[in-house]
Design a protein around this motif. Structure first.
Motif, mmCIF file in Angstrom:
data_model
loop_
_atom_site.group_PDB
_atom_site.id
_atom_site.type_symbol
_atom_site.label_atom_id
_atom_site.label_comp_id
_atom_site.label_asym_id
_atom_site.label_seq_id
_atom_site.Cartn_x
_atom_site.Cartn_y
_atom_site.Cartn_z
ATOM 1 N N LEU A 266 23.983 -3.522 63.415
ATOM 2 C CA LEU A 266 24.362 -4.267 62.225
ATOM 3 C C LEU A 266 25.201 -3.409 61.296
ATOM 4 O O LEU A 266 26.166 -3.877 60.699
ATOM 5 N N VAL A 267 24.835 -2.136 61.184
ATOM 6 C CA VAL A 267 25.622 -1.233 60.340
ATOM 7 C C VAL A 267 27.024 -1.092 60.913
ATOM 8 O O VAL A 267 28.022 -1.094 60.186
ATOM 9 N N LYS A 268 27.110 -0.994 62.253
ATOM 10 C CA LYS A 268 28.410 -0.793 62.891
ATOM 11 C C LYS A 268 29.355 -1.944 62.581
ATOM 12 O O LYS A 268 30.549 -1.745 62.392
ATOM 13 N N TYR A 269 28.813 -3.168 62.556
ATOM 14 C CA TYR A 269 29.674 -4.302 62.267
ATOM 15 C C TYR A 269 29.764 -4.574 60.779
ATOM 16 O O TYR A 269 30.333 -5.590 60.380
ATOM 17 N N GLY A 270 29.154 -3.695 59.991
ATOM 18 C CA GLY A 270 29.313 -3.843 58.553
ATOM 19 C C GLY A 270 28.408 -4.865 57.920
ATOM 20 O O GLY A 270 28.635 -5.272 56.786
ATOM 21 N N LYS A 271 27.375 -5.309 58.652
ATOM 22 C CA LYS A 271 26.495 -6.303 58.037
ATOM 23 C C LYS A 271 25.483 -5.652 57.121
ATOM 24 O O LYS A 271 24.895 -6.285 56.264
ATOM 25 N N LEU A 272 25.228 -4.391 57.400
ATOM 26 C CA LEU A 272 24.269 -3.680 56.573
ATOM 27 C C LEU A 272 24.925 -2.398 56.097
ATOM 28 O O LEU A 272 25.763 -1.844 56.796
ATOM 29 N N PRO A 273 24.500 -1.904 54.926
ATOM 30 C CA PRO A 273 25.106 -0.651 54.460
ATOM 31 C C PRO A 273 24.577 0.537 55.259
ATOM 32 O O PRO A 273 23.482 0.504 55.782
ATOM 33 N N ARG A 274 25.405 1.587 55.351
ATOM 34 C CA ARG A 274 25.021 2.758 56.121
ATOM 35 C C ARG A 274 23.795 3.450 55.537
ATOM 36 O O ARG A 274 23.078 4.160 56.232
ATOM 37 N N SER A 275 23.547 3.240 54.231
ATOM 38 C CA SER A 275 22.423 3.917 53.588
ATOM 39 C C SER A 275 21.091 3.501 54.192
ATOM 40 O O SER A 275 20.108 4.217 54.100
ATOM 41 N N ILE A 276 21.084 2.314 54.816
ATOM 42 C CA ILE A 276 19.825 1.844 55.424
ATOM 43 C C ILE A 276 19.320 2.856 56.444
ATOM 44 O O ILE A 276 18.127 3.141 56.518
ATOM 45 N N LYS A 281 15.380 6.966 58.118
ATOM 46 C CA LYS A 281 15.032 8.325 58.536
ATOM 47 C C LYS A 281 14.036 8.929 57.567
ATOM 48 O O LYS A 281 13.052 9.549 57.960
ATOM 49 N N LYS A 282 14.318 8.747 56.279
ATOM 50 C CA LYS A 282 13.431 9.341 55.267
ATOM 51 C C LYS A 282 12.040 8.743 55.394
ATOM 52 O O LYS A 282 11.035 9.454 55.358
ATOM 53 N N ALA A 283 11.993 7.405 55.529
ATOM 54 C CA ALA A 283 10.686 6.741 55.615
ATOM 55 C C ALA A 283 9.930 7.211 56.829
ATOM 56 O O ALA A 283 8.721 7.450 56.777
#
Lengths: 323, 276, 111
Positions: A266-276, A281-283
């Motif tokens: 989803l990030v790759k296609y721009g549906k979600l921001p990269r910060s997710i 990772k942090k979680a």
């Protein structure tokens, strides 16, 4: 201070062009030719590729299974990885891939009689001879014919410490370190011509000095097809190697690369921001550090679940403090 | 002439199977003797054209090439393997089997002969023998991913899906950057009804190769199947939110692929995709 | 000690191509360094100016490769994008010194 200034003055010397014609260029020419000849001779000496032994090939490939599993196991789902891990640790322990399972520790006296080992040793020796002999011969030749005079000036300055090494045979006190003898020209050629040889002979040529130096330190490493030899020339104990590989595998944890593939897509296609991805990772790191002994790491991938997990981790901390 | 040689060389390097191209380019080279001008490469070309000719059915051309090779390299195992292949093409399977057995007796590590033997067993209609021979071969030559691929195919013919999945896992470990293998693995998982896992693999395919249509269709099929089920309690499964998002993405990309088509095709395909 | 984190882009690099690119880089750099050395020797550069000449020339070459061959996207061709600038520089330095010394000697030191 005064002596230092004297040395720094540019010592303008002119050399006889005969030196250039009869020493400088010939040495370079000889080294190039010797390198080429050495390459051809090595090719000739090596002869047709040696017939691979079935059991040896199986042994080496069996060992590779372990390294491949460790390198790329993260592409497989957990059950696949664990199954292979279990199988390989057992197989390496039992020595399923060993060439000669009942060998144990061969008494060293028998080594010479095993034809395969002798062949590998001969190979290693041949390679070393081809590298050492020309070098020694040329160095001797230069020392005999071309010592005792200055050959060339290096265009850059060096410290005093190099004087004894580079001006061997010319015992002066005041001459610039940049004026060097024939032997140092030989060394300069030795290193500088490496890339020229790569240009002429293609990569993997036999005149590689870097490989010489490696070969001198680790003798007798034959090609993978032959039996493995340790650096000291003793036949290696494959069983020990398998055991160490087994330990490596046991230590390897499985981190499934496809855990959050949906989010990545989803990030790759721009549906979600990269910060997710960073949040995930942090979680995950927070969850694993808090949940401690419980080994299952947080593998849920959706952002909502991640946020819930982070809240839960915070809640857990609170609970501990209150209790 | 030079161009033909270059094309043949490229095909050799990429290991693509394009027998029609090879025969079309190679036949004139062999017939008017121009191939000899290639020096060292000439023998590789002979071999390449021979195999392609067998593929295409031009036995005479293959025979010519094999004869030329035999003259230059008498008794070579590589040439004998070609001879065996020709016998296979002619249907003389038993004789071909004899040749391969002889080669292996002389040199048990000869990969070419071992592989041909496996395929021979398959051609003779003995799939279980082929499978056991190939398993034995792979026990020794673990890193041959083509062998694993062939074994997966053999298992699939017998509908042994879990074994085929195992083989594909090995292939993926050996060639992790190739999305086609991930695709095959995903489709096997789907056939085994591990839909959740299959979905993740299809996502991987599209991640490695953007807008891969077959991968997108796979995603659509998986998501529509999973959305109909009640949400799974398994923490490793994809969440409902993600499922819907991926489903939407796949639909959108699939419709986009038909953008260039005529409007009637577009409307039909859009309707069908949305109802998947 | 734990398994490697799978980097989704890592699998995108084919080993054979990376090695080929590395080889090409080394080839370009060695030829270029030799020529640079010949130039430096002919010009009579000494000391620091010689080394600065090499590194400037090398940087220029890297820039050319970066702009023209790698089409300003080195991550397509190398694992670390900075490899375009650093690959083979040290090996080239040795041949540079050789040819620099040779030409300098021939032209400026001998009669």
């Amino acid at each position: 201070m005064g002596a230092w200034t004297v040395l720094q003055e540019r010592q303008a010397m002119l050399l006889d062009p005969a030196i250039r014609d009869w020493v400088l260029l010939p040495i370079m020419l000889v080294m190039v030719l010797v390198g080429v000849v050495r390459h051809q001779v090595t090719v000739l000496l090596n002869g047709p590729p040696r017939k691979a032994d079935l059991k040896s090939a199986r042994e080496t490939k069996g060992l590779q299974r372990g390294s491949i599993l460790r390198a790329h196991g993260n592409h497989l789902p957990e059950y696949a990885f664990e199954a292979r891990k279990a199988y390989l640790t057992e197989a390496f322990e039992k020595g399923t891939y060993l060439k000669d399972p009942k060998a144990g520790n061969k008494p060293k006296g028998n080594v010479m009689q095993d034809p395969a080992y002798v062949e590998t040793m001969m190979d290693g020796m041949k390679k070393n001879m081809m590298n050492i002999v020309p070098q020694t011969v040329i160095m001797g030749w230069i020392n005999f014919f071309f010592s005792g005079f200055v050959l060339i000036k290096l265009p850059f300055p060096l410290t005093i410490r190099f004087k004894s090494m580079l001006q061997r045979g010319i015992e002066t006190q005041d001459m610039d370190v940049s004026w060097v003898s024939s032997l140092s020209w030989y060394f300069l050629n030795l290193f500088g011509l490496q890339s020229v040889f790569t240009l002429i002979l293609g990569s993997g040529h036999a005149a590689d000095a870097m490989r010489d130096m490696q070969a001198m330190s680790t003798m007798g490493m034959g090609p993978a097809a032959g039996p493995q030899m340790s650096p000291t020339g003793q036949p290696q104990d494959m069983h020990k190697i398998f055991l160490s590989e087994k330990e490596n595998i046991e230590l390897t944890e499985h981190e499934w690369g496809l855990n959050n593939v949906e989010t990545r897509l989803l990030v790759k296609y721009g549906k979600l921001p990269r910060s997710i991805l960073v949040d995930q990772k942090k979680a995950k790191a927070a969850a694993t550090s808090v949940s401690g002994p419980s080994t299952s790491s947080l593998s849920s991938s959706s952002p909502a679940a991640v946020a819930a997990a982070a809240a839960a981790a915070g809640g857990k901390k609170k609970g501990r403090r209150q209790a | 002439m030079v161009n033909a040689a270059k094309v043949l060389q490229d095909l050799r390097a990429s290991a693509e199977r394009k027998p029609d191209v090879v025969v079309r380019l190679g036949k004139p080279l062999v017939e008017n003797g121009a191939v000899k001008k290639l020096d060292a490469d000439a023998w590789l070309v002979y071999e390449q054209v021979a195999i392609a000719a067998l593929d295409v059915g031009d036995d005479a051309l293959a025979q010519r090439c094999i004869q030329a090779l035999e003259q230059k390299f008498p008794g070579s195992a590589r040439v004998r393997r070609l001879h065996g292949m020709k016998l296979e093409a002619e249907g003389e399977l038993i004789q071909a089997g004899e040749i391969y057995k002889a080669i292996l007796q002389e040199d048990e590590t000869n990969i070419l002969a071992a592989k041909r033997q496996v395929m021979l067993l398959r051609a003779m209609g003995l799939p279980s023998d082929a499978i056991s021979a190939l398993v034995k071969y792979l026990d020794i030559n673990y890193t041959d991913f083509e062998g694993w691929l062939q074994l997966a195919d053999l298992y699939l013919e017998q509908l042994m899906y879990s074994q085929a999945a195992f083989c594909m896992e090995e292939v993926i470990m050996l060639q992790p950057q190739n999305h086609i293998f991930h695709l095959k693995y995903a489709e096997i998982l789907y056939s085994q009804q591990s839909i959740g896992l299959a979905l993740k693999q299809f996502c991987r395919v599209v991640e490695l190769c953007k807008d891969h249509v077959r991968g997108l269709y796979g995603i659509k099929l998986c998501t529509s199947h999973l959305l109909k089920l009640s949400p799974s309690k398994d923490s490793t499964a994809t969440s409902q939110e993600d499922l819907k998002a991926i489903d939407l993405l796949a639909t959108e990309r699939l419709i986009a692929t038909y953008n260039a088509a005529s409007s009637s095709t577009k409307s039909v395909s859009t309707k069908w995709i949305e109802n998947l | 000690m734990s398994g490697q984190q799978i980097n989704p882009d890592d699998a995108l690099y084919v080993d054979m191509f990376i090695a080929k690119n590395s080889q090409t880089m080394t080839f370009i750099r060695s030829s270029y360094s030799a020529i640079l050395g010949i130039a430096a020797g002919t010009l009579g550069l000494t000391n620091w100016s010689g080394f600065i000449f090499y590194f400037t020339g090398s940087a220029f070459l890297s820039f050319l490769i970066f702009a023209i061959k790698a089409k300003a996207r080195p991550s397509l061709y190398f694992r670390q994008p900075l490899d375009v600038f650093t690959e083979g520089v040290l090996g080239g330095l040795l041949s540079y010194i050789l040819f620099w010394t040779l030409l300098y000697g021939i032209i400026h030191v001998y009669d």
